[in-house]
Design an enzyme around this catalytic site. Sequence first.
Site, PDB file in Angstrom:
ATOM      1  N   GLU A  75       0.813  -1.224   0.000  1.00 57.50           N
ATOM      2  CA  GLU A  75       0.000   0.000   0.000  1.00 57.50           C
ATOM      3  C   GLU A  75       0.846   1.275   0.000  1.00 57.50           C
ATOM      4  O   GLU A  75       0.367   2.338   0.408  1.00 57.50           O
ATOM      5  CB  GLU A  75      -0.955   0.006   1.199  1.00 57.50           C
ATOM      6  CG  GLU A  75      -2.019  -1.074   1.118  1.00 57.50           C
ATOM      7  CD  GLU A  75      -3.167  -0.803   2.077  1.00 57.50           C
ATOM      8  OE1 GLU A  75      -4.228  -0.393   1.621  1.00 57.50           O
ATOM      9  OE2 GLU A  75      -2.969  -1.014   3.298  1.00 57.50           O
ATOM     10  N   HIS A  94      -0.745   5.566   7.639  1.00 56.20           N
ATOM     11  CA  HIS A  94      -1.912   4.749   7.289  1.00 56.20           C
ATOM     12  C   HIS A  94      -2.081   3.696   8.370  1.00 56.20           C
ATOM     13  O   HIS A  94      -1.161   2.950   8.666  1.00 56.20           O
ATOM     14  CB  HIS A  94      -1.741   4.073   5.935  1.00 56.20           C
ATOM     15  CG  HIS A  94      -2.742   2.966   5.726  1.00 56.20           C
ATOM     16  ND1 HIS A  94      -4.107   3.185   5.773  1.00 56.20           N
ATOM     17  CD2 HIS A  94      -2.593   1.641   5.513  1.00 56.20           C
ATOM     18  CE1 HIS A  94      -4.740   2.033   5.599  1.00 56.20           C
ATOM     19  NE2 HIS A  94      -3.848   1.086   5.439  1.00 56.20           N
ATOM     20  N   HIS A 165     -11.746  -0.455   6.293  1.00 56.83           N
ATOM     21  CA  HIS A 165     -10.307  -0.694   6.207  1.00 56.83           C
ATOM     22  C   HIS A 165      -9.539   0.077   7.280  1.00 56.83           C
ATOM     23  O   HIS A 165      -8.899  -0.514   8.129  1.00 56.83           O
ATOM     24  CB  HIS A 165      -9.856  -0.299   4.793  1.00 56.83           C
ATOM     25  CG  HIS A 165      -8.396  -0.477   4.522  1.00 56.83           C
ATOM     26  ND1 HIS A 165      -7.865  -0.401   3.252  1.00 56.83           N
ATOM     27  CD2 HIS A 165      -7.339  -0.708   5.332  1.00 56.83           C
ATOM     28  CE1 HIS A 165      -6.554  -0.601   3.312  1.00 56.83           C
ATOM     29  NE2 HIS A 165      -6.214  -0.770   4.560  1.00 56.83           N
TER      30      HIS A 165
HETATM   31 MN    MN Z   1      -4.176  -1.032   5.105  1.00 55.38          MN
END
Ligand code: MN
Length: 240
Positions: A75, A94, A165
């Site tokens: 990611e 993140h 998520h």
């Molecule tokens: Mn993630």
Amino acid sequence: MTTQLLQDLVLANHILFNEGVLDGFGHISARDPSDPGRFHISRMIAPALVTVDDILEVDLDGVVHDERNRRTYVERFIHSEIYKARPDVHSVVHSHSPTVIPFGVTGTRLRPVCHMSGFLGNKTPIYEIREFIGERSSLLVTNQKLGKALAETLGAQNVALMRGHGSVAVGASIKQVVYRAVYTEVNARLQAQSLALGEPVYLTDGECIETAEAMDTHLDRPWQLWVRRARASAGATNTD
Ligand code: MN
């Protein structure tokens, strides 16, 4: 990238794990101050285990530049596309921090309920990956197209939620983004508690601006505490 910044990036990994923002997953990066087209992020390991030697250099297309051909997180495009879209951003987190997730899936918007989280503003956006990849996906931001869409959803905000998520927080420095990531999780907890009791009084837009400005002058204070706490728990569990 200076040694001090690399060390701060390592510390930020340990802090975010220790404060319950990151677990085995999630990541933090920092833009290279001498080359805005590059950023630094760990190779693909759990944040609590990161050392200076694990930090890799990545360009804004998501290509890793490493003599040892090591890999970073799939990611990484979250980071590369936000750096591309936001010249003011120098650090990105993140995470899948758990208390934030319900606000991405219920239609109840994450909004600031205390003066520590004015940086959220009253329009926290939600990234709906289905709009960009359809109804069958891993929900992971694995390419430039999905990263660009996330950066566009974030717009000029400091935090965006990712449906089902997690979330992404951005800042002008490592210390600022660590503060924001920690207090995004704290605010989610306080807001959920407030909603259980009744209708919360949220900060006004003006209070968001003023509280965020005020707290930005105090970023060193919690940072020093979080460093000490992370070092103490790493020593206790022998993971450093
Ligand atoms: Mn993630």
